[in-house]
Motif scaffolding. Structure first.
Motif, PDB file in Angstrom:
ATOM      1  N   ASN A 180       0.837  -1.040   0.019  1.00 53.54           N
ATOM      2  CA  ASN A 180      -0.112   0.100  -0.124  1.00 53.54           C
ATOM      3  C   ASN A 180       0.903   1.095  -0.157  1.00 53.54           C
ATOM      4  N   THR A 213      -1.283  -0.322  -4.115  1.00 52.21           N
ATOM      5  CA  THR A 213      -2.665   0.042  -3.658  1.00 52.21           C
ATOM      6  C   THR A 213      -2.887   1.245  -3.258  1.00 52.21           C
ATOM      7  N   GLY A 215      -5.893   2.485  -2.187  1.00 48.11           N
ATOM      8  CA  GLY A 215      -7.260   2.619  -1.187  1.00 48.11           C
ATOM      9  C   GLY A 215      -8.590   2.847  -2.304  1.00 48.11           C
ATOM     10  N   GLY A 218      -7.746   3.131  -6.082  1.00 54.90           N
ATOM     11  CA  GLY A 218      -7.350   1.987  -7.080  1.00 54.90           C
ATOM     12  C   GLY A 218      -5.942   1.431  -6.833  1.00 54.90           C
ATOM     13  N   VAL A 234     -13.115   0.322  -8.288  1.00 52.26           N
ATOM     14  CA  VAL A 234     -14.498   0.443  -8.575  1.00 52.26           C
ATOM     15  C   VAL A 234     -15.258   1.384  -7.719  1.00 52.26           C
ATOM     16  N   ALA A 238     -18.429   2.107   0.228  1.00 51.63           N
ATOM     17  CA  ALA A 238     -17.554   1.237   1.199  1.00 51.63           C
ATOM     18  C   ALA A 238     -18.267   1.420   2.864  1.00 51.63           C
ATOM     19  N   THR A 241     -13.387  -1.181   5.296  1.00 52.50           N
ATOM     20  CA  THR A 241     -12.264  -1.620   4.650  1.00 52.50           C
ATOM     21  C   THR A 241     -11.378  -2.549   5.111  1.00 52.50           C
ATOM     22  N   GLY A 243      -9.387  -5.823   5.709  1.00 52.98           N
ATOM     23  CA  GLY A 243      -9.273  -7.061   4.832  1.00 52.98           C
ATOM     24  C   GLY A 243      -9.293  -6.558   3.291  1.00 52.98           C
ATOM     25  N   ALA A 244      -9.211  -5.283   3.001  1.00 56.43           N
ATOM     26  CA  ALA A 244      -9.484  -4.944   1.581  1.00 56.43           C
ATOM     27  C   ALA A 244      -8.115  -5.510   0.650  1.00 56.43           C
ATOM     28  N   GLY A 245      -6.864  -5.106   1.556  1.00 58.54           N
ATOM     29  CA  GLY A 245      -5.432  -5.465   0.962  1.00 58.54           C
ATOM     30  C   GLY A 245      -5.365  -6.836   0.902  1.00 58.54           C
ATOM     31  N   THR A 276      -9.032  -5.462  -7.879  1.00 58.15           N
ATOM     32  CA  THR A 276     -10.171  -4.243  -7.385  1.00 58.15           C
ATOM     33  C   THR A 276     -11.340  -4.636  -7.795  1.00 58.15           C
ATOM     34  N   ALA A 279     -11.832  -6.558  -4.249  1.00 57.19           N
ATOM     35  CA  ALA A 279     -11.608  -5.758  -3.204  1.00 57.19           C
ATOM     36  C   ALA A 279     -13.000  -4.867  -2.991  1.00 57.19           C
TER      37      ALA A 279
HETATM   38  P1  ATP Z   1      -6.242  -2.849   4.460  1.00 54.80           P
HETATM   39  O1  ATP Z   1      -4.914  -2.789   5.285  1.00 54.80           O
HETATM   40  O2  ATP Z   1      -7.366  -1.935   5.085  1.00 54.80           O
HETATM   41  O3  ATP Z   1      -6.715  -4.172   4.385  1.00 54.80           O
HETATM   42  P2  ATP Z   1      -4.425  -1.808   2.501  1.00 54.80           P
HETATM   43  O4  ATP Z   1      -4.025  -0.364   3.066  1.00 54.80           O
HETATM   44  O5  ATP Z   1      -3.391  -2.953   2.538  1.00 54.80           O
HETATM   45  O6  ATP Z   1      -5.962  -2.025   3.078  1.00 54.80           O
HETATM   46  P3  ATP Z   1      -5.627  -0.416   0.149  1.00 54.80           P
HETATM   47  O7  ATP Z   1      -4.899   0.259  -0.686  1.00 54.80           O
HETATM   48  O8  ATP Z   1      -6.727   0.534   1.528  1.00 54.80           O
HETATM   49  O9  ATP Z   1      -4.995  -1.650   1.050  1.00 54.80           O
HETATM   50  O10 ATP Z   1      -6.870  -1.298  -0.329  1.00 54.80           O
HETATM   51  C1  ATP Z   1      -6.665  -2.363  -1.235  1.00 54.80           C
HETATM   52  C2  ATP Z   1      -7.621  -2.133  -2.532  1.00 54.80           C
HETATM   53  O11 ATP Z   1      -8.935  -2.420  -2.121  1.00 54.80           O
HETATM   54  C3  ATP Z   1      -7.268  -0.832  -3.304  1.00 54.80           C
HETATM   55  O12 ATP Z   1      -6.486  -0.894  -4.268  1.00 54.80           O
HETATM   56  C4  ATP Z   1      -8.587  -0.734  -4.122  1.00 54.80           C
HETATM   57  O13 ATP Z   1      -8.823  -1.562  -5.161  1.00 54.80           O
HETATM   58  C5  ATP Z   1      -9.519  -1.563  -2.893  1.00 54.80           C
HETATM   59  N1  ATP Z   1     -10.520  -0.516  -2.001  1.00 54.80           N
HETATM   60  C6  ATP Z   1      -9.954   0.092  -0.837  1.00 54.80           C
HETATM   61  N2  ATP Z   1     -10.860   0.900  -0.408  1.00 54.80           N
HETATM   62  C7  ATP Z   1     -11.882   1.170  -1.182  1.00 54.80           C
HETATM   63  C8  ATP Z   1     -12.989   1.818  -1.515  1.00 54.80           C
HETATM   64  N3  ATP Z   1     -13.393   2.724  -0.659  1.00 54.80           N
HETATM   65  N4  ATP Z   1     -13.751   1.814  -2.520  1.00 54.80           N
HETATM   66  C9  ATP Z   1     -13.295   0.850  -3.584  1.00 54.80           C
HETATM   67  N5  ATP Z   1     -12.388  -0.122  -3.522  1.00 54.80           N
HETATM   68  C10 ATP Z   1     -11.504   0.059  -2.407  1.00 54.80           C
END
Ligand code: ATP
Length: 312
Positions: A180, A213, A215, A218, A234, A238, A241, A243-245, A276, A279
Motif C-alpha cells: 500500500n 494499492t 485505497g 485503486g 470500482v 464502502a 475496508t 481486509g481490503a488489502g 480491484t 476488493a
Molecule cells: P487494509 O489494510 O485496509 O486491508 P491496505 O491498506 O492494504 O488495506 P488499500 O490500498 O487500502 O490496501 O486497499 C486495497 C484495494 O482495495 C485498493 O487497491 C482498492 O482496489 C480496494 N479498495 C480499498 N478501499 C476502497 C474503497 N473505499 N472503494 C473501492 N475499493 C476500495
C-alpha cells in the motif's frame, strides 16, 4: 496449477467497547466475537475463494484456536500444510469503540515458530506455480522460501505488509511486490511519501514488478523500464475496508495463476482489474474473512458493472 501461501494465522478476538480503556481502567465489553485472521490466513482464503487451488504453509499451536483455524481453512477448500508447535496459536486482541476507532495487541505465538522450512515445505514451494508471502513470518523464512521458489521457477508475489525493512536482495528475487502507499514509502526510504509515481520508480529499480494499492483510488501497476498504469478502484459505497488489502492480494494471485502467470504489464493490469473488483465487493461488507468474495461473485459483479457502463 497450485498457489502456495506461506504465512501467519491468528484468531482475532474482537471486543466492542464504549471507549478504549485507559491504563489501569477496566471497562465492560458490549459484544464479543472471535474471527479467523492473520495476513497469511486471509490471503490463503481470498486466493481459494477466487478460484485457485491453494496450499497453505502455516504454524499453529496445539490448542483450540489452532483447531478452529485449521477447520475453517479446510472448509474454505484449502489444503493445509500446518505445523502444530508448542506455542499458543497467534492471536490479536482488538478493542473497537463506539466511533469505530480501534486498539490492537498482536501475539505472534506459533507464527514466530515458522522457521527453518522443512524439506516437505520446500518441495511444495518448488512444485507450485505461484508463491504468496507476507511479512508476519520471520524474514529468514521468507528469504528461504523465495530462494526455493526461484530455483524452481515458481513465480513469487511478496506483499510487504505490515510495513518493515526488506533486504534489497530479497526484493530483487521477487517477481511481484504488492504494497500500500504507506509500505511503498517505507520501502523506498521516503516515509513522508513523494508522490506515487516517484515511489514506484524507486521500487521498480529493484528489478521486480510493483503494484501500489491506493485505497479508494485503486492501484498503480509498474514494471521496470515502462510507464506505470493506473487501475481505478470500482466506485462503491464502502462500509468496512478491513481486509481490503488481503482480498486484493489473494484475488490478484488467483487471477495471475489462471492466466499465463506472465508478469508482463498487460497480465499484471488484467490481474489488478480482477483484484480491484474483488476488493470493491469486500469493502461493502463487514469483517475481514466474511467479506471476501467468491470467483462467481466477482464475475457477476464485473458483468453488472460493464452492463451499466454500456447503458450509460
Ligand atoms: P487494509 O489494510 O485496509 O486491508 P491496505 O491498506 O492494504 O488495506 P488499500 O490500498 O487500502 O490496501 O486497499 C486495497 C484495494 O482495495 C485498493 O487497491 C482498492 O482496489 C480496494 N479498495 C480499498 N478501499 C476502497 C474503497 N473505499 N472503494 C473501492 N475499493 C476500495
Amino acid at each position: 496449477m497450485t498457489v502456495v501461501v506461506l504465512g501467519s494465522a491468528n484468531l482475532d478476538l474482537v471486543y466492542e467497547v464504549e471507549r478504549i480503556p485507559a491504563p489501569g481502567e477496566t471497562v465492560l465489553s458490549r459484544g464479543f466475537e472471535a474471527f479467523p485472521g492473520g495476513k497469511g490466513n486471509n490471503q490463503a482464503i481470498a486466493t481459494a475463494r477466487a478460484g485457485a487451488d491453494v496450499r497453505f504453509i502455516v504454524a499453529l499451536g496445539r490448542d483450540a484456536a489452532g483447531d478452529r483455524l485449521a477447520d475453517e481453512a479446510r472448509r474454505a477448500g484449502i489444503t493445509l500444510q500446518a505445523r502444530r508447535v508448542d506455542a499458543p496459536t497467534g492471536s490479536a486482541v482488538i478493542f473497537v469503540d463506539q466511533h469505530a476507532e480501534n486498539s490492537i495487541v498482536v501475539n505472534s505465538g506459533a507464527n514466530a515458530a515458522l522457521v527453518d522450512p522443512t524439506m516437505g515445505e520446500l518441495a511444495d514451494i518448488a512444485a507450485a506455480d505461484l508463491l504468496v508471502l507476507q511479512l508476519e513470518t520471520p524474514i529468514a523464512t521468507v528469504g528461504a522460501a523465495v530462494t526455493a521458489a526461484r530455483a524452481a521457477a515458481t513465480t513469487v508475489i511478496l506483499n510487504a505488509a505490515p510495513s518493515a525493512a526488506v533486504p534489497a536482495e530479497l526484493l530483487r528475487a521477487v517477481d511481484v511486490l504488492v504494497v500500500n502507499e504507506h509500505e511503498a514509502a517505507e520501502l523506498a526510504g521516503e516515509p513522508d511519501g513523494t508522490g506515487e509515481r516517484s515511489l514506484l520508480s524507486v521500487l521498480t529499480g529493484h528489478g521486480c514488478a510493483v503494484i501500489v494499492t491506493l485505497g479508494s483510488d485503486g492501484a498503480l501497476v509498474g514494471v521496470p523500464g515502462q510507464d506505470p498504469v493506473k487501475v481505478p478502484a470500482v466506485k462503491v459505497d464502502a462500509k468496512d475496508t478491513t481486509g481490503a488489502g488481503d482480498t486484493f492480494v489473494g484475488a490478484f494471485a488467483a487471477a495471475l495463476d489462471r492466466g499465463t502467470r506472465s508478469t508482463d504489464l498487460a497480465s499484471l493490469v488484467a490481474a489488478t482489474e480482477f483484484a480491484t473488483a474483488a476488493a470493491a465487493i469486500a469493502v461493502q461488507r463487514k469483517g475481514a474473512v466474511p467479506s471476501i468474495p467468491t470467483l462467481e461473485e466477482v464475475e457477476r459483479f464485473r458483468k453488472g458493472r460493464s452492463r451499466e457502463r454500456h447503458q450509460s
